[in-house]
Scaffold this active site. Sequence first.
Site, PDB file in Angstrom:
ATOM      1  N   GLU A  83       0.376  -1.629   0.297  1.00  0.00           N
ATOM      2  CA  GLU A  83       0.027   0.199  -0.050  1.00  0.00           C
ATOM      3  C   GLU A  83       0.939   0.835   0.354  1.00  0.00           C
ATOM      4  O   GLU A  83       1.328   1.590   1.046  1.00  0.00           O
ATOM      5  CB  GLU A  83      -0.700  -0.033   1.191  1.00  0.00           C
ATOM      6  CG  GLU A  83      -1.933   0.984   1.208  1.00  0.00           C
ATOM      7  CD  GLU A  83      -2.782   0.830   2.499  1.00  0.00           C
ATOM      8  OE1 GLU A  83      -3.119   0.027   3.289  1.00  0.00           O
ATOM      9  OE2 GLU A  83      -3.440   2.509   3.206  1.00  0.00           O
ATOM     10  N   LYS A 279      -6.431  -0.846  11.373  1.00  0.00           N
ATOM     11  CA  LYS A 279      -6.457  -0.863  10.690  1.00  0.00           C
ATOM     12  C   LYS A 279      -4.880  -0.005  10.361  1.00  0.00           C
ATOM     13  O   LYS A 279      -4.432  -0.587   9.688  1.00  0.00           O
ATOM     14  CB  LYS A 279      -7.211  -0.898   9.545  1.00  0.00           C
ATOM     15  CG  LYS A 279      -7.227  -1.593   7.938  1.00  0.00           C
ATOM     16  CD  LYS A 279      -6.312  -0.491   7.131  1.00  0.00           C
ATOM     17  CE  LYS A 279      -6.003  -1.038   6.003  1.00  0.00           C
ATOM     18  NZ  LYS A 279      -5.183  -0.497   5.018  1.00  0.00           N
ATOM     19  N   ASP A 295       4.052 -13.458  11.563  1.00  0.00           N
ATOM     20  CA  ASP A 295       3.274 -13.955  10.871  1.00  0.00           C
ATOM     21  C   ASP A 295       1.894 -13.017  11.554  1.00  0.00           C
ATOM     22  O   ASP A 295       1.986 -12.788  12.058  1.00  0.00           O
ATOM     23  CB  ASP A 295       2.801 -15.887  11.646  1.00  0.00           C
ATOM     24  CG  ASP A 295       0.996 -16.308  11.364  1.00  0.00           C
ATOM     25  OD1 ASP A 295       0.491 -15.373  10.592  1.00  0.00           O
ATOM     26  OD2 ASP A 295       1.188 -17.502  11.704  1.00  0.00           O
ATOM     27  N   HIS A 392      -2.327  10.172  -1.081  1.00  0.00           N
ATOM     28  CA  HIS A 392      -2.706   9.023  -1.518  1.00  0.00           C
ATOM     29  C   HIS A 392      -2.862   8.819  -3.018  1.00  0.00           C
ATOM     30  O   HIS A 392      -2.321   8.663  -3.964  1.00  0.00           O
ATOM     31  CB  HIS A 392      -4.035   8.441  -1.145  1.00  0.00           C
ATOM     32  CG  HIS A 392      -4.465   7.804   0.374  1.00  0.00           C
ATOM     33  ND1 HIS A 392      -3.582   6.102   0.120  1.00  0.00           N
ATOM     34  CD2 HIS A 392      -4.390   7.708   0.850  1.00  0.00           C
ATOM     35  CE1 HIS A 392      -3.434   5.617   0.908  1.00  0.00           C
ATOM     36  NE2 HIS A 392      -4.063   6.552   1.993  1.00  0.00           N
TER      37      HIS A 392
END
Lengths: 439, 439
Positions: A83, A279, A295, A392
């Site tokens: 991202e 998030k 992991d 972005h």
Amino acid sequence: MNKIDGFSKLNKQEKINWLASQVVSSENNSFGFERFWHEDEQEQKIFDDFSENTISNFYFPYGISPNYSINGKMYTVPMVIEESSVVAAASLSAKFWLKRGGFHAKVISTTKKGQVHFSWQGEKEKLFNFFSVNKSELLCSVNDLVANMENRGGGIRDITLIDKTNMLDHYYQLDVKFDTCDAMGANFINSVLERLGQSLKQSAFQYAPFIDVEKEIEVIMCILSNYTPECLVKTYVECPIEDLGDFSGHMSAKDFAARFERAVKIAKIDVNRAVTHNKGIFNGIDAVILATGNDFRAIEACGHAFAAKDGHYRGLSSCSIKNGLFRFELSIPLALGTVGGLTKLHPLAKASLEILDNPDAKELMKIVATVGLAQNFGAIKSLVTTGIQKGHMKMHLLNILNQLSATAAQIEHAKIVFEDKVVSFSAVREEIKKVQLLH
Amino acid sequence: MNKIDGFSKLNKQEKINWLASQVVSSENNSFGFERFWHEDEQEQKIFDDFSENTISNFYFPYGISPNYSINGKMYTVPMVIEESSVVAAASLSAKFWLKRGGFHAKVISTTKKGQVHFSWQGEKEKLFNFFSVNKSELLCSVNDLVANMENRGGGIRDITLIDKTNMLDHYYQLDVKFDTCDAMGANFINSVLERLGQSLKQSAFQYAPFIDVEKEIEVIMCILSNYTPECLVKTYVECPIEDLGDFSGHMSAKDFAARFERAVKIAKIDVNRAVTHNKGIFNGIDAVILATGNDFRAIEACGHAFAAKDGHYRGLSSCSIKNGLFRFELSIPLALGTVGGLTKLHPLAKASLEILDNPDAKELMKIVATVGLAQNFGAIKSLVTTGIQKGHMKMHLLNILNQLSATAAQIEHAKIVFEDKVVSFSAVREEIKKVQLLH
């Protein structure tokens, strides 16, 4: 697409050929999987054997985020993330706080857990007596499995019998606490638990006070828990409000601090915002988790369950303004390893750990949490000042222009045109076409 | 490690050189980042530009899991995952259910959301009146941004004013529902929300009934929510219990079904098990998310918050045994895209979508959920029958032997020795050494 028997027994090229026979690719029936193989066959084999039915390597960008000061020590952090804006935002935050005392991190505890889940019918008191009598024998039964871990300073820390029959008929647990030192420890914990399950059955079978039905313990499953609220690390930044400086749009340090604090409060009370807020924290955390061969599914599952621990899902970070001090903090469970698993097997995971000065698991907990907090700071800073779309869209535009193989002149032109327009693949393509027609 | 100014402005080789100057690698001061570059410079540039400060590619195994039947259509599913046993377990489950009617999947809804979070002081009723009067004007203010999406059948579905002042003083939301068709839609939603935030401020400023203080809406932030409980898909398998067949250790279909159902129930009531249970589901889900260029942090954050929606964090899948029918089901929110983002930009994400027959977002939701359920079935099947360590240890052993460059003879020897021993790097190395000394 057809079904197939014995796919796993085909070699890599045969697997690719079978796929090509089933699907017509847009690129003349070849997906180009071979293009992403490592040129050294021996080195490629390492990646092939991490998982099953492997035919290629999926590339993830491996980036570098410099300038973290954690407890006074400087770190440059490798991040693996697809991202855009994440590495940039985290790096900006690291540098911002470098001039304001850096990050302060502390490991609170490192306990991991696992359970033997079993069904049992009989007089509860007798089961608890049985457990008291047999506890040391149970522990003895795993001596050979824990010897190595004990030599390294870890091992089993406690073992408890838990009555869960109020939630499900005849349901009990052996709850086992572990210290796995610098290993994530999944294989170790699961091996110990499976043995404990067998020993538990055997001991019950031989326990004289039990009547026949009580001798039959049905072990449903033996498995580590990825929920590790006692494997916890805290990291924070702090400075006088006036040291925060000025922000774009003539926003004063005081206004910024107030807006920032309010944004963090909103994430504490509103689930819609909390999920996105967290998030963002995991954007930073997972990038380091991936880069160091840990992991991320385990880390994500634990962190989000922890966010819901009081019955409401909440933002994981906290902000306070007291006596003129701005403080931003994150406490998060992170069960990590710096030995075992992929940490040394994946060449770039190994390189990542070297770049981080070969940290032990505790030090890595501090680094990972800090990057999560840095990322969260960067995201909220953008949100409460300029908004996130500006940054972005710039990255998004460059990705699209690359894909369209735009020339340097076209890139410069597009940057100007899309300064205040919404970037989409079709809009950019149209703009490039228009320019080409003009010339 | 030192701090550095202007790191992002260095070119890739300069970044690597700086790193090498800061850290002494175990491999003679070169981490070998260049070894993982794509040989085609132009193609490499695509990966470099996904993120910032990129210096290499982190390889993840790209594997293939065949034999899924979903609503009668056959799929072969690409999976990107570094953890052993996941692709194998999912593939075994797919094949198991292929003979028992396959998977049945259905999209329940596809609504996504975002919020304008703002502070406002005044008479509540006046704010709601203001909103009623200005709602259509607010919607008009984003006409240019939504035109494209509306042409594709999507757009804004609803916009609501929500009073949150009982949770935080003066806190309100504009809650906006979207349909983003086959796009994940983050950029679209955020662009629309930022515009709505501006329009909201402007309209309030011009709204005559407001007194001065009421004219000042303070927009804290405008941002999509990754919490999408209304972007929901359901998938299940079902068969008569006797069709389940026999299991190892002379376990009958009936016993297996009962143990399986109990394991799923335990995950519904015990957080320690629930987190690990869901982690397993995400092992399958994330592998497809990664392979198709979607964002696993968004999917994880949403799924785990959804698991805690009733105030207790619970397992996401359900199992029932009724009238002789065994049924195993998963309902999970998945906000996915098959256009935009990395889906077409990453060459292997593009290949993945082609292998999946270029699904639209709804079809991909069904596929992803199904792989999650398949993975969960495989994990629980192992847990309630042989235990998971047997399979894990076999893969782990092979990884270690590869790393030690073991010969074929040494591999065969080690397989026998570690049949009933716990596998660890040191134990395997010792064993190999011992054999070498004997010869």
